[in-house]
Design a protein around this motif. Structure first.
Motif, PDB file in Angstrom:
ATOM      1  N   VAL A 193      65.203  52.283  38.694  1.00 32.75           N
ATOM      2  CA  VAL A 193      64.795  53.427  37.890  1.00 32.75           C
ATOM      3  C   VAL A 193      65.957  53.895  37.025  1.00 32.75           C
ATOM      4  O   VAL A 193      67.054  54.090  37.529  1.00 32.75           O
ATOM      5  CB  VAL A 193      64.333  54.589  38.802  1.00 32.75           C
ATOM      6  N   PRO A 194      65.752  54.064  35.716  1.00 35.87           N
ATOM      7  CA  PRO A 194      66.840  54.539  34.867  1.00 35.87           C
ATOM      8  C   PRO A 194      67.241  55.947  35.236  1.00 35.87           C
ATOM      9  O   PRO A 194      66.399  56.808  35.468  1.00 35.87           O
ATOM     10  CB  PRO A 194      66.237  54.502  33.458  1.00 35.87           C
ATOM     11  N   VAL A 195      68.533  56.215  35.280  1.00 36.40           N
ATOM     12  CA  VAL A 195      69.046  57.516  35.678  1.00 36.40           C
ATOM     13  C   VAL A 195      70.125  57.949  34.709  1.00 36.40           C
ATOM     14  O   VAL A 195      70.983  57.157  34.342  1.00 36.40           O
ATOM     15  CB  VAL A 195      69.617  57.470  37.109  1.00 36.40           C
ATOM     16  N   THR A 196      70.081  59.195  34.279  1.00 35.57           N
ATOM     17  CA  THR A 196      71.102  59.688  33.376  1.00 35.57           C
ATOM     18  C   THR A 196      72.322  60.144  34.150  1.00 35.57           C
ATOM     19  O   THR A 196      72.223  60.537  35.301  1.00 35.57           O
ATOM     20  CB  THR A 196      70.558  60.882  32.571  1.00 35.57           C
ATOM     21  N   CYS A 197      73.462  60.096  33.533  1.00 36.90           N
ATOM     22  CA  CYS A 197      74.689  60.597  34.149  1.00 36.90           C
ATOM     23  C   CYS A 197      75.301  61.600  33.191  1.00 36.90           C
ATOM     24  O   CYS A 197      75.771  61.229  32.125  1.00 36.90           O
ATOM     25  CB  CYS A 197      75.663  59.460  34.436  1.00 36.90           C
ATOM     26  N   LEU A 198      75.257  62.867  33.544  1.00 33.82           N
ATOM     27  CA  LEU A 198      75.647  63.937  32.648  1.00 33.82           C
ATOM     28  C   LEU A 198      76.543  64.923  33.379  1.00 33.82           C
ATOM     29  O   LEU A 198      77.086  64.614  34.430  1.00 33.82           O
ATOM     30  CB  LEU A 198      74.381  64.637  32.114  1.00 33.82           C
ATOM     31  N   SER A 199      76.674  66.131  32.834  1.00 34.36           N
ATOM     32  CA  SER A 199      77.494  67.157  33.457  1.00 34.36           C
ATOM     33  C   SER A 199      76.632  68.361  33.804  1.00 34.36           C
ATOM     34  O   SER A 199      76.095  69.023  32.920  1.00 34.36           O
ATOM     35  CB  SER A 199      78.620  67.594  32.512  1.00 34.36           C
ATOM     36  N   LYS A 200      76.480  68.634  35.109  1.00 35.10           N
ATOM     37  CA  LYS A 200      75.722  69.794  35.580  1.00 35.10           C
ATOM     38  C   LYS A 200      74.318  69.819  34.993  1.00 35.10           C
ATOM     39  O   LYS A 200      73.888  70.795  34.377  1.00 35.10           O
ATOM     40  CB  LYS A 200      76.461  71.089  35.251  1.00 35.10           C
ATOM     41  N   THR A 201      73.589  68.721  35.159  1.00 31.22           N
ATOM     42  CA  THR A 201      72.205  68.708  34.700  1.00 31.22           C
ATOM     43  C   THR A 201      71.391  69.697  35.511  1.00 31.22           C
ATOM     44  O   THR A 201      71.603  69.873  36.696  1.00 31.22           O
ATOM     45  CB  THR A 201      71.583  67.310  34.852  1.00 31.22           C
ATOM     46  N   SER A 202      70.431  70.364  34.865  1.00 29.30           N
ATOM     47  CA  SER A 202      69.629  71.328  35.599  1.00 29.30           C
ATOM     48  C   SER A 202      68.153  71.207  35.315  1.00 29.30           C
ATOM     49  O   SER A 202      67.347  71.672  36.101  1.00 29.30           O
ATOM     50  CB  SER A 202      70.079  72.761  35.268  1.00 29.30           C
ATOM     51  N   VAL A 203      67.766  70.621  34.204  1.00 29.75           N
ATOM     52  CA  VAL A 203      66.353  70.572  33.851  1.00 29.75           C
ATOM     53  C   VAL A 203      66.004  69.218  33.265  1.00 29.75           C
ATOM     54  O   VAL A 203      66.725  68.694  32.432  1.00 29.75           O
ATOM     55  CB  VAL A 203      66.000  71.681  32.828  1.00 29.75           C
ATOM     56  N   VAL A 204      64.895  68.664  33.730  1.00 20.92           N
ATOM     57  CA  VAL A 204      64.360  67.429  33.154  1.00 20.92           C
ATOM     58  C   VAL A 204      62.897  67.671  32.806  1.00 20.92           C
ATOM     59  O   VAL A 204      62.140  68.160  33.625  1.00 20.92           O
ATOM     60  CB  VAL A 204      64.461  66.254  34.148  1.00 20.92           C
ATOM     61  N   LEU A 205      62.512  67.340  31.572  1.00 24.09           N
ATOM     62  CA  LEU A 205      61.124  67.444  31.156  1.00 24.09           C
ATOM     63  C   LEU A 205      60.724  66.159  30.453  1.00 24.09           C
ATOM     64  O   LEU A 205      61.552  65.511  29.814  1.00 24.09           O
ATOM     65  CB  LEU A 205      60.931  68.635  30.203  1.00 24.09           C
ATOM     66  N   LEU A 206      59.455  65.802  30.555  1.00 21.15           N
ATOM     67  CA  LEU A 206      58.968  64.558  29.979  1.00 21.15           C
ATOM     68  C   LEU A 206      58.179  64.777  28.697  1.00 21.15           C
ATOM     69  O   LEU A 206      57.799  63.829  28.042  1.00 21.15           O
ATOM     70  CB  LEU A 206      58.083  63.825  30.993  1.00 21.15           C
ATOM     71  N   ARG A 207      57.894  66.012  28.360  1.00 16.65           N
ATOM     72  CA  ARG A 207      57.109  66.301  27.171  1.00 16.65           C
ATOM     73  C   ARG A 207      58.043  66.457  25.969  1.00 16.65           C
ATOM     74  O   ARG A 207      59.211  66.784  26.143  1.00 16.65           O
ATOM     75  CB  ARG A 207      56.310  67.604  27.379  1.00 16.65           C
ATOM     76  N   PRO A 208      57.509  66.394  24.730  1.00 17.24           N
ATOM     77  CA  PRO A 208      56.144  66.028  24.355  1.00 17.24           C
ATOM     78  C   PRO A 208      56.011  64.540  24.011  1.00 17.24           C
ATOM     79  O   PRO A 208      54.936  64.066  23.741  1.00 17.24           O
ATOM     80  CB  PRO A 208      55.908  66.875  23.104  1.00 17.24           C
ATOM     81  N   LYS A 209      57.110  63.786  23.931  1.00 18.63           N
ATOM     82  CA  LYS A 209      57.037  62.358  23.590  1.00 18.63           C
ATOM     83  C   LYS A 209      57.631  61.564  24.746  1.00 18.63           C
ATOM     84  O   LYS A 209      58.344  62.114  25.587  1.00 18.63           O
ATOM     85  CB  LYS A 209      57.807  62.080  22.307  1.00 18.63           C
ATOM     86  N   PRO A 210      57.358  60.269  24.830  1.00 21.98           N
ATOM     87  CA  PRO A 210      57.938  59.459  25.899  1.00 21.98           C
ATOM     88  C   PRO A 210      59.453  59.560  25.890  1.00 21.98           C
ATOM     89  O   PRO A 210      60.102  59.425  24.860  1.00 21.98           O
ATOM     90  CB  PRO A 210      57.457  58.043  25.558  1.00 21.98           C
TER      91      PRO A 210
ATOM     92  N   ILE B   4      62.978  61.330  28.440  1.00 23.43           N
ATOM     93  CA  ILE B   4      63.381  62.345  29.402  1.00 23.43           C
ATOM     94  C   ILE B   4      64.271  63.351  28.691  1.00 23.43           C
ATOM     95  O   ILE B   4      65.313  62.999  28.144  1.00 23.43           O
ATOM     96  CB  ILE B   4      64.136  61.707  30.584  1.00 23.43           C
ATOM     97  N   TYR B   5      63.865  64.611  28.696  1.00 24.00           N
ATOM     98  CA  TYR B   5      64.680  65.675  28.122  1.00 24.00           C
ATOM     99  C   TYR B   5      65.538  66.276  29.221  1.00 24.00           C
ATOM    100  O   TYR B   5      65.028  66.731  30.253  1.00 24.00           O
ATOM    101  CB  TYR B   5      63.793  66.758  27.513  1.00 24.00           C
ATOM    102  N   VAL B   6      66.828  66.296  29.020  1.00 24.11           N
ATOM    103  CA  VAL B   6      67.764  66.769  30.037  1.00 24.11           C
ATOM    104  C   VAL B   6      68.627  67.879  29.450  1.00 24.11           C
ATOM    105  O   VAL B   6      69.183  67.730  28.354  1.00 24.11           O
ATOM    106  CB  VAL B   6      68.673  65.627  30.528  1.00 24.11           C
ATOM    107  N   MET B   7      68.736  68.989  30.178  1.00 21.38           N
ATOM    108  CA  MET B   7      69.669  70.039  29.781  1.00 21.38           C
ATOM    109  C   MET B   7      71.023  69.769  30.413  1.00 21.38           C
ATOM    110  O   MET B   7      71.141  69.677  31.636  1.00 21.38           O
ATOM    111  CB  MET B   7      69.176  71.424  30.211  1.00 21.38           C
ATOM    112  N   ASP B   8      72.037  69.636  29.582  1.00 20.29           N
ATOM    113  CA  ASP B   8      73.414  69.493  30.040  1.00 20.29           C
ATOM    114  C   ASP B   8      74.032  70.886  29.970  1.00 20.29           C
ATOM    115  O   ASP B   8      74.420  71.362  28.898  1.00 20.29           O
ATOM    116  CB  ASP B   8      74.158  68.506  29.138  1.00 20.29           C
ATOM    117  N   ARG B   9      74.119  71.549  31.112  1.00 21.46           N
ATOM    118  CA  ARG B   9      74.552  72.942  31.133  1.00 21.46           C
ATOM    119  C   ARG B   9      76.017  73.097  30.762  1.00 21.46           C
ATOM    120  O   ARG B   9      76.401  74.093  30.147  1.00 21.46           O
ATOM    121  CB  ARG B   9      74.288  73.545  32.515  1.00 21.46           C
ATOM    122  N   LEU B  10      76.842  72.145  31.148  1.00 20.98           N
ATOM    123  CA  LEU B  10      78.264  72.265  30.865  1.00 20.98           C
ATOM    124  C   LEU B  10      78.543  72.201  29.367  1.00 20.98           C
ATOM    125  O   LEU B  10      79.394  72.925  28.850  1.00 20.98           O
ATOM    126  CB  LEU B  10      79.042  71.162  31.588  1.00 20.98           C
ATOM    127  N   HIS B  11      77.805  71.329  28.648  1.00 18.18           N
ATOM    128  CA  HIS B  11      78.051  71.146  27.221  1.00 18.18           C
ATOM    129  C   HIS B  11      77.035  71.871  26.345  1.00 18.18           C
ATOM    130  O   HIS B  11      77.024  71.675  25.125  1.00 18.18           O
ATOM    131  CB  HIS B  11      78.063  69.652  26.888  1.00 18.18           C
TER     132      HIS B  11
END
Length: 286
Positions: A73-90, A92-99
């Motif tokens: 499974v593909p996995v992101t590697c970021l800094s202090k991730t807190s939110v992942v959403l799949l909408r509205p297009k194919p 993964i939307y990830v919030m990088d809180r640190l940046h």
């Protein structure tokens, strides 16, 4: 007939499962795709993982790779991730809180692109939501407001003008949910309430809580998550009370729907300080 695993393979799997249990303890439940996979972000180790009902898969992208328990499974590697959403297009939307940015990770090829925000743009961001038009909503607990980002840099404050308990104010906003009509639901940690800000309105309406911190049916304690199902029922992660509350559409009081002992991997557990809630299309609560 499959060959039995060696003792070292079994040990490796148990180690991975142990890491996954820790990840789930520290992670934030976020979204479910059409196949039923659940996506979770781990703020401490900055990874996201996909899970389905039967198995949990993990792959670290940095500093190295680990063998998956099942699928790759593909996995992101970021800094202090807190939110992942799949909408509205194919993707993964990830919030990088640190940046202070939102990154869109395409499913294939596994590449990320900053679509909103930049270093220093947000003050203690807690959560985000992506509406059907592709606009990003970000809750800033440090500025006590919700901002909408329509592009990489273009943004507008859509809720909250200062810190306080009036219905035109917010205090430590956390979880947010935006309906198809553009109505914005906000869980406020310090005001112990959930409010609804109608589209283009500069004041909120009380939905759940707002009657002082407590454990009564009209009270909340530091709520951090909110979700609406297809029937318009409002679900709240009542963090301080270790429970999930639900206010059905057209009713005045909320009711407790989850609290206390839960089952995880066949073992008993206790719902402790839930920080998010999600209701699937099958009406199961996550």
């Amino acid at each position: 007939m499959p060959s039995p695993m060696s003792s070292s393979e079994s040990s490796d799997d148990e180690t991975e499962r142990g890491k996954l249990r820790v990840m789930l303890d520290r992670g934030v439940p976020l979204d479910i795709d059409l196949s039923g996979c659940k996506y979770v972000a781990d703020m401490r180790t900055a990874i996201a993982a996909a899970m389905n009902v039967h198995r949990v898969c993990l792959r670290l992208t940095a500093p190295g790779h680990r063998r998956c328990l099942e699928d790759d499974v593909p996995v992101t590697c970021l800094s202090k991730t807190s939110v992942v959403l799949l909408r509205p297009k194919p993707g993964i939307y990830v919030m990088d809180r640190l940046h202070s940015c939102i990154i869109l990770w395409e499913i294939r090829p596994y590449l990320g692109k900053v679509v909103a925000g930049c270093d220093g743009a947000w003050n203690r961001p807690k959560s985000m939501f992506v509406d059907e038009a592709g606009s990003f909503y970000v809750s800033e607990s440090g500025r006590h407001c919700i901002s909408r980002w329509d592009s990489l840099t273009e943004h507008t404050v859509v809720a909250g003008n200062s810190q306080g308990s009036a219905l035109c104010q917010l205090d430590a906003p956390a979880g947010i949910f935006v309906t198809t009509d553009g109505d914005l639901y906000i869980a406020e940690i310090q005001n112990d309430r959930v409010t609804c800000w109608r589209r283009n309105n500069d004041m909120g309406e009380l939905v759940v809580g707002g009657h002082g911190r407590g454990a009564g049916v009209q009270q909340l304690s530091g709520p951090q998550g909110v979700w609406l199902n297809s029937d318009g029922a409002v679900y709240v992660a009542d963090t301080g009370n270790d429970r999930i509350m639900c206010k059905p559409a057209g009713t005045s009081d909320a009711e407790m729907v989850v609290r206390g002992h839960i089952i995880h991997n066949g073992e008993g557990g206790v719902l402790h300080a839930p920080t998010a809630v999600l209701v699937g299309s099958d009406d199961l609560i996550y």
